[in-house]
Design a protein around this motif. Structure first.
Motif, PDB file in Angstrom:
ATOM      1  N   PHE A 157       9.528  94.796  59.913  1.00 23.40           N
ATOM      2  CA  PHE A 157      10.959  95.067  59.766  1.00 23.40           C
ATOM      3  C   PHE A 157      11.349  95.544  58.374  1.00 23.40           C
ATOM      4  O   PHE A 157      12.278  96.321  58.206  1.00 23.40           O
ATOM      5  CB  PHE A 157      11.764  93.817  60.157  1.00 23.40           C
ATOM      6  N   ASP A 158      10.623  95.070  57.330  1.00 20.53           N
ATOM      7  CA  ASP A 158      10.990  95.430  55.963  1.00 20.53           C
ATOM      8  C   ASP A 158      10.024  96.434  55.337  1.00 20.53           C
ATOM      9  O   ASP A 158      10.064  96.670  54.136  1.00 20.53           O
ATOM     10  CB  ASP A 158      11.089  94.182  55.087  1.00 20.53           C
ATOM     11  N   ASP A 159       9.142  97.028  56.148  1.00 19.58           N
ATOM     12  CA  ASP A 159       8.273  98.103  55.669  1.00 19.58           C
ATOM     13  C   ASP A 159       9.010  99.442  55.757  1.00 19.58           C
ATOM     14  O   ASP A 159      10.101  99.538  56.334  1.00 19.58           O
ATOM     15  CB  ASP A 159       6.995  98.171  56.506  1.00 19.58           C
ATOM     16  N   THR A 160       8.379 100.479  55.202  1.00 16.59           N
ATOM     17  CA  THR A 160       8.896 101.833  55.407  1.00 16.59           C
ATOM     18  C   THR A 160       8.695 102.207  56.873  1.00 16.59           C
ATOM     19  O   THR A 160       7.576 102.172  57.381  1.00 16.59           O
ATOM     20  CB  THR A 160       8.161 102.840  54.505  1.00 16.59           C
ATOM     21  N   LEU A 161       9.754 102.532  57.561  1.00 13.60           N
ATOM     22  CA  LEU A 161       9.712 102.720  59.011  1.00 13.60           C
ATOM     23  C   LEU A 161       9.572 104.197  59.355  1.00 13.60           C
ATOM     24  O   LEU A 161      10.410 105.014  58.962  1.00 13.60           O
ATOM     25  CB  LEU A 161      10.987 102.165  59.653  1.00 13.60           C
ATOM     26  N   PRO A 162       8.522 104.567  60.097  1.00 18.59           N
ATOM     27  CA  PRO A 162       8.408 105.955  60.557  1.00 18.59           C
ATOM     28  C   PRO A 162       9.610 106.340  61.407  1.00 18.59           C
ATOM     29  O   PRO A 162      10.198 105.501  62.106  1.00 18.59           O
ATOM     30  CB  PRO A 162       7.121 105.946  61.391  1.00 18.59           C
ATOM     31  N   VAL A 163       9.973 107.595  61.372  1.00 14.48           N
ATOM     32  CA  VAL A 163      11.135 108.070  62.128  1.00 14.48           C
ATOM     33  C   VAL A 163      10.654 108.671  63.443  1.00 14.48           C
ATOM     34  O   VAL A 163      10.073 109.753  63.475  1.00 14.48           O
ATOM     35  CB  VAL A 163      11.949 109.106  61.321  1.00 14.48           C
ATOM     36  N   PHE A 164      10.876 107.957  64.536  1.00 13.43           N
ATOM     37  CA  PHE A 164      10.635 108.467  65.879  1.00 13.43           C
ATOM     38  C   PHE A 164      11.995 108.680  66.522  1.00 13.43           C
ATOM     39  O   PHE A 164      12.749 107.722  66.722  1.00 13.43           O
ATOM     40  CB  PHE A 164       9.815 107.480  66.712  1.00 13.43           C
ATOM     41  N   PRO A 165      12.378 109.901  66.868  1.00 15.86           N
ATOM     42  CA  PRO A 165      13.727 110.144  67.393  1.00 15.86           C
ATOM     43  C   PRO A 165      13.891 109.680  68.832  1.00 15.86           C
ATOM     44  O   PRO A 165      13.015 109.848  69.671  1.00 15.86           O
ATOM     45  CB  PRO A 165      13.874 111.664  67.286  1.00 15.86           C
TER      46      PRO A 165
END
Length: 333
Positions: free
Chosen positions: A166-174
């Motif tokens: 939850f607090d990591d850099t989150l990949p963007v999946f649309p």
């Protein structure tokens, strides 16, 4: 939140006749349940499936970043565990009846396996969802058969999928609407916290059995029955006489309508929370603030502690008084 919504307990003649009449029905239903239908069997979600979740929690702790294919292969291929595997992890309707469950052909780390089971972007059943993060890499697709085709699904079978908590850099999946599946505001539970909750015990996190008596006893109790095993149900008006705190998950299983308001009632809607997040969210959220449920409970206790206890600093039986608890909470805050 009342043990007698019908109010029948307040009318002596009606109450007495109700007890006599309903005792026959209660005894008949209870005898049937005890002899023939003690547990409701939902098939795909029961002891085998819940036992699998416990194992998945342990796996996420011991092998968070390594492939778990060998462990998934040990999940029984028949019965409820296999049904749950297919329901939770099928991309299309055809996958539900394929010779081999899709999850058995994929490579997921321990954390990704846990995310595949419980995350709100992957799990079709809202009552076992939590906001854990998202897969840390692609390729991914969408499940076509559930949630309007809006759930994430890892499509590759030749690469290892990991997990961004939850607090990591989150990949963007649309999503289909163009918005990302995961944002810092919509993810609230640390995946390793969830793994410990599932796997460390001493009690199971989720109930493995659904006793029928819970349903029948609650039903008769709500109807005003007060005999047999329900003779000890008392103080039907108690909940209505006290302030109450209700915490809703903004993305939970309810429609988030606030309960009837009375003086002192507090209703909190936790943004980004799913059903399980109300009790599993990380103590410190991505915005740097305490998580909403704990903050609401502390505020509620601080508001009402002085009105329910006067003992100082402990009651005669040794229990810590509400005022002492309030002072400690203020010191922490």
């Amino acid at each position: 939140m009342t043990a007698d919504p019908s109010g029948l307990g307040d009318v002596p003649l009606v109450s007495e006749s109700v007890q006599r009449t309903r005792s026959y029905a209660y005894n008949a239903v209870t005898s049937f349940v005890n002899s023939s239908l003690r547990v409701v069997d939902f098939g795909f979600i029961g002891p085998e499936t819940m036992g699998t979740l416990l194992g998945v929690g342990v796996t996420a702790q011991l092998r968070p970043d390594t492939d778990t294919s060998d462990l998934v292969a040990r999940i029984p291929t028949r019965g409820a565990a296999e049904q749950g595997l297919r329901l939770f992890h099928s991309r299309t309707a055809a996958d539900l009846v394929a010779p081999v469950a899709v999850l058995r052909r994929q490579q997921l780390s321990g954390e990704a396996l846990l995310g595949a089971f419980l995350d709100d972007d992957t799990q079709p059943l809202s009552f076992i969802r939590t906001s854990l993060g998202v897969y840390d890499r692609g390729p991914v697709g969408r499940k076509a058969w559930s949630q309007g085709g809006s759930l994430l699904f890892p499509t590759a079978t030749d690469q290892l999928y990991g997990w961004a908590s939850f607090d990591d850099t989150l990949p963007v999946f649309p999503q289909p609407n163009g918005l990302p599946y995961s944002t810092p505001e919509s993810e609230v539970t640390d995946i390793q916290d969830m793994a410990r909750v599932l796997g460390n015990g001493p009690l199971d996190f989720a109930e493995e059995y659904f006793p029928t008596r819970i349903t029948t006893d609650v039903g008769f109790s709500q109807a005003g029955f007060r005999a047999g095993d329900l003779a000890h149900v008392r103080y039907a008006g108690g909940p209505a006489a006290r302030p109450r705190l209700t915490v809703f998950a903004a993305d939970g299983v309810t429609d988030r309508k606030a309960p009837p308001q009375r003086p002192g009632d507090v209703v909190v809607v936790a943004p980004g929370y799913d059903h399980l997040d109300v009790v599993t969210a990380s103590p410190r959220q991505n915005d740097g603030q305490p998580e909403d449920t704990a903050a609401a409970v502390v505020d509620f206790m601080l508001t009402h502690a002085g009105s329910v206890a006067t003992a100082e600093p402990a009651d005669r039986d040794g229990a810590v008084s509400a005022q002492t608890v309030a002072r400690r909470l203020r010191a922490i805050r």
